[in-house]
Design a protein around this motif. Sequence first.
Motif, PDB file in Angstrom:
ATOM      1  N   ALA A 105     -14.946 -33.794 -24.176  1.00  7.17           N
ATOM      2  CA  ALA A 105     -15.396 -32.893 -23.121  1.00  7.17           C
ATOM      3  C   ALA A 105     -14.536 -33.137 -22.139  1.00  7.17           C
ATOM      4  CB  ALA A 105     -16.964 -33.096 -22.911  1.00  7.17           C
ATOM      5  N   ARG A 106     -14.020 -34.440 -22.095  1.00  8.64           N
ATOM      6  CA  ARG A 106     -13.058 -34.528 -20.651  1.00  8.64           C
ATOM      7  C   ARG A 106     -11.949 -33.631 -20.603  1.00  8.64           C
ATOM      8  NH1 ARG A 106     -13.735 -38.833 -17.881  1.00  8.64           N
ATOM      9  NH2 ARG A 106     -11.550 -39.457 -17.953  1.00  8.64           N
ATOM     10  N   THR A 107     -11.555 -33.512 -19.456  1.00  8.30           N
ATOM     11  CA  THR A 107     -10.485 -32.446 -19.048  1.00  8.30           C
ATOM     12  C   THR A 107      -9.547 -33.160 -17.974  1.00  8.30           C
ATOM     13  OG1 THR A 107      -9.737 -30.299 -18.715  1.00  8.30           O
ATOM     14  CG2 THR A 107     -11.721 -31.203 -17.528  1.00  8.30           C
ATOM     15  N   MET A 108      -8.441 -32.956 -17.994  1.00  5.06           N
ATOM     16  CA  MET A 108      -7.298 -33.187 -16.972  1.00  5.06           C
ATOM     17  C   MET A 108      -7.230 -31.911 -16.094  1.00  5.06           C
ATOM     18  SD  MET A 108      -5.259 -35.440 -15.355  1.00  5.06           S
ATOM     19  CE  MET A 108      -4.755 -36.593 -16.437  1.00  5.06           C
ATOM     20  N   THR A 109      -7.282 -30.753 -16.867  1.00  2.51           N
ATOM     21  CA  THR A 109      -6.525 -29.689 -16.191  1.00  2.51           C
ATOM     22  C   THR A 109      -7.811 -28.612 -15.914  1.00  2.51           C
ATOM     23  OG1 THR A 109      -6.366 -28.446 -18.412  1.00  2.51           O
ATOM     24  CG2 THR A 109      -4.507 -29.598 -17.544  1.00  2.51           C
ATOM     25  N   GLY A 110      -9.038 -28.773 -16.475  1.00  2.00           N
ATOM     26  CA  GLY A 110     -10.153 -27.732 -16.253  1.00  2.00           C
ATOM     27  C   GLY A 110      -9.928 -26.776 -17.240  1.00  2.00           C
ATOM     28  N   ALA A 111     -10.902 -26.096 -17.858  1.00  2.00           N
ATOM     29  CA  ALA A 111     -10.859 -25.217 -18.729  1.00  2.00           C
ATOM     30  C   ALA A 111      -9.820 -23.854 -18.599  1.00  2.00           C
ATOM     31  CB  ALA A 111     -12.077 -24.773 -19.347  1.00  2.00           C
ATOM     32  N   GLY A 112      -9.876 -23.597 -17.350  1.00  4.24           N
ATOM     33  CA  GLY A 112      -9.352 -22.269 -16.679  1.00  4.24           C
ATOM     34  C   GLY A 112      -7.716 -22.550 -16.918  1.00  4.24           C
ATOM     35  N   GLN A 113      -7.261 -23.451 -16.259  1.00  4.12           N
ATOM     36  CA  GLN A 113      -5.908 -23.766 -16.333  1.00  4.12           C
ATOM     37  C   GLN A 113      -5.458 -24.339 -17.790  1.00  4.12           C
ATOM     38  OE1 GLN A 113      -2.931 -26.941 -13.690  1.00  4.12           O
ATOM     39  NE2 GLN A 113      -4.992 -27.420 -13.697  1.00  4.12           N
ATOM     40  N   GLU A 114      -5.924 -24.925 -18.640  1.00  2.00           N
ATOM     41  CA  GLU A 114      -5.799 -25.065 -19.784  1.00  2.00           C
ATOM     42  C   GLU A 114      -5.375 -23.799 -20.507  1.00  2.00           C
ATOM     43  OE1 GLU A 114      -8.088 -26.654 -23.617  1.00  2.00           O
ATOM     44  OE2 GLU A 114      -7.826 -28.385 -22.074  1.00  2.00           O
ATOM     45  N   ARG A 115      -6.424 -22.766 -20.213  1.00  3.94           N
ATOM     46  CA  ARG A 115      -6.186 -21.413 -21.169  1.00  3.94           C
ATOM     47  C   ARG A 115      -4.851 -20.883 -20.617  1.00  3.94           C
ATOM     48  NH1 ARG A 115     -11.843 -21.001 -20.192  1.00  3.94           N
ATOM     49  NH2 ARG A 115     -11.467 -19.879 -18.580  1.00  3.94           N
ATOM     50  N   TRP A 116      -4.843 -20.888 -19.188  1.00  3.22           N
ATOM     51  CA  TRP A 116      -3.644 -20.311 -18.797  1.00  3.22           C
ATOM     52  C   TRP A 116      -2.342 -20.933 -19.193  1.00  3.22           C
ATOM     53  CZ3 TRP A 116      -0.215 -23.226 -15.740  1.00  3.22           C
ATOM     54  CH2 TRP A 116       0.662 -22.272 -15.017  1.00  3.22           C
ATOM     55  N   LEU A 117      -2.253 -22.142 -19.440  1.00  2.00           N
ATOM     56  CA  LEU A 117      -1.119 -22.771 -19.956  1.00  2.00           C
ATOM     57  C   LEU A 117      -0.871 -22.366 -21.370  1.00  2.00           C
ATOM     58  CD1 LEU A 117       1.397 -24.839 -19.655  1.00  2.00           C
ATOM     59  CD2 LEU A 117      -0.549 -26.655 -20.221  1.00  2.00           C
ATOM     60  N   LEU A 118      -1.811 -22.574 -22.249  1.00  2.00           N
ATOM     61  CA  LEU A 118      -1.583 -22.133 -23.521  1.00  2.00           C
ATOM     62  C   LEU A 118      -1.138 -20.829 -23.785  1.00  2.00           C
ATOM     63  CD1 LEU A 118      -4.301 -24.576 -25.174  1.00  2.00           C
ATOM     64  CD2 LEU A 118      -2.055 -25.061 -24.449  1.00  2.00           C
ATOM     65  N   ASP A 119      -1.887 -19.836 -23.179  1.00  2.00           N
ATOM     66  CA  ASP A 119      -1.503 -18.621 -23.079  1.00  2.00           C
ATOM     67  C   ASP A 119      -0.121 -18.386 -22.736  1.00  2.00           C
ATOM     68  OD1 ASP A 119      -4.142 -18.102 -24.134  1.00  2.00           O
ATOM     69  OD2 ASP A 119      -4.837 -17.196 -22.179  1.00  2.00           O
ATOM     70  N   GLY A 120       0.266 -18.908 -21.735  1.00  2.00           N
ATOM     71  CA  GLY A 120       1.716 -18.680 -21.206  1.00  2.00           C
ATOM     72  C   GLY A 120       2.678 -19.278 -22.274  1.00  2.00           C
ATOM     73  N   TRP A 121       2.459 -20.249 -22.954  1.00  2.00           N
ATOM     74  CA  TRP A 121       3.345 -20.989 -23.742  1.00  2.00           C
ATOM     75  C   TRP A 121       3.387 -19.804 -25.054  1.00  2.00           C
ATOM     76  CZ3 TRP A 121       1.533 -26.558 -24.037  1.00  2.00           C
ATOM     77  CH2 TRP A 121       2.359 -27.437 -22.906  1.00  2.00           C
ATOM     78  N   ARG A 122       2.109 -19.317 -25.560  1.00  2.00           N
ATOM     79  CA  ARG A 122       2.355 -18.343 -26.407  1.00  2.00           C
ATOM     80  C   ARG A 122       3.135 -17.268 -26.303  1.00  2.00           C
ATOM     81  NH1 ARG A 122      -3.131 -19.910 -27.552  1.00  2.00           N
ATOM     82  NH2 ARG A 122      -4.090 -18.007 -25.990  1.00  2.00           N
ATOM     83  N   ASP A 123       3.293 -16.852 -25.073  1.00  2.00           N
ATOM     84  CA  ASP A 123       3.873 -15.491 -24.544  1.00  2.00           C
ATOM     85  C   ASP A 123       5.557 -15.843 -24.309  1.00  2.00           C
ATOM     86  OD1 ASP A 123       1.763 -13.983 -25.062  1.00  2.00           O
ATOM     87  OD2 ASP A 123       1.133 -13.960 -22.944  1.00  2.00           O
TER      88      ASP A 123
END
Length: 543
Positions: free
Chosen positions: A358-376
Amino acid sequence: MPQSSDHSAELRAAARHFARRRFLTATGAAAALAFATQLPAAGAAAAARLDGGRVTENPFTLGVASGDPLPGSVLLWTRLAPRPFEPEGGLPAHRVSVQWELSRDERFTRVLRRGRVDAHPEFRHTVHVEVDRLDSDRVFFYRFRVGHWISPVGRTRTAPAPGARNTSLKLAAVSCQAYHDGYFTPYGHLAREDVDVVFHLGDYLYEYPVDAVGGARAYTDRRLPAVFDRETLALEDYRLRYALYKSDPDLRAAHAAHPFVVTWDDHETENNYAGDTSEDDVPPEEFLLRRAAAYRAYWEHQPLRRPQSPTGSDMRLYRRLGFGQLAQFDVLDTRQYRSDQAYGDNWQLPGPESEDPARTMTGAGQERWLLDGWRDSRARWNVLAQQVVLSERRDRVTAGHKLSMDSWDGYPASRQRILAGAEAAGLENLMVLTGDVHVAYAIDVKADFRDPASRTVGTEIVTTSIASGKDGAERPPAHDNLMRSNPHVKWINGRRGYVTVALGEQSARADFRAVPYVTRPGAPVSTVASFVTEAGNPGLRPV
């Protein structure tokens, strides 16, 4: 005779107690200002205007800067401060009209755009000018004017268009510039480098007191005001500290020469803070007031665009920049949203607390933003510009090794999600730019750091500090142990400097640039190591 560590700790604790009392007794108006939105209040916006002709001293003492280049837009910054070491910067609480010009040439014989903007006292007379509808992939020159005063000339550029088939890009990465640890000599050399953009990866300033002689700078011909000899806590403290740092001529030269893309680490607010958790365990509501002041002063003094302006104690700093088909840059914020460090921070044995999924370095929102940006992403190189070391760093070969709880080693589940997202997106050329540790590293990012034979999935380029840590050493004390314990670490150097990275269609080359000293001015610079990574074949090879 040096003081004992216990006595020094008592002195630091007493100083912090006094500083905290000073902070808590600050005026309510200052607290309200720290939590204001990016626009002055209606009444404040109607403040009287000061005629530029009445500015009798040079207002451009802190230089000029540009940042976040886009394909058709540049962002220009300056601050008016005739007397920058005074709380008000030497100007009354009036609006000041500032003229700006953008030109094709540095003599301004081909001016393309000009305009006028108000510098508001609510923001210590800083201005952020976004100039749009420009040609992509072009170099421009800019300057400001107040009355008969003209600022230094700055050089900036627009990014290539999204679909452009650009084949080369050269960037520089810098971090960690403790004023009290030495001169910013590396910036003077960087100002003369031929680079397209500079990434500042955090610790632009330090919150610690700076004494009258500038710490390790040991001034003999000047004395700094007493306002700097205390920890930054309130909004005016942070504003004054930025003024001190930007008074350095080498830093001003680098800003004038190149557009910067900035992100913070911890010291822009407080050492090793995590989200709303202070290093000193003060109540979150109290710490968030300090964070609001720090974030506001950061935005005021950096070349950032409107979407990055703070709202209270929050500020969305993570963002994405594209440079044609060649590169996509994802800029992270690994401080504002992270979980608190496990096991009380520092280097600790890993265990259930640090390895909690459950620990996070980026927070859930920033993590989703990063991975979505990589997919695109369709870029050749995907570059992650962030703060703390991503790759594992064991402190010993034998069992019972410790890891840094402040780096991604303290958040291994978060790191694994990021690396799995890069693999799922099919990224072939992942490059991580990192600062923080005052040491330069060249690292192969592994799919499984526990297995040296596992697949290399990217490269991590860690830039050393500009000045933090004073002169440093070519082989820092932990050099041999870290090299033996981490076979994916290819090289370590502890001198001060920066790194340049030349991205091409077929390969990327990193040149680590270092100076032999920063505790006195005038050090020469040299390339102390170079590495190449091939497109489609991650991993660093010395050249």
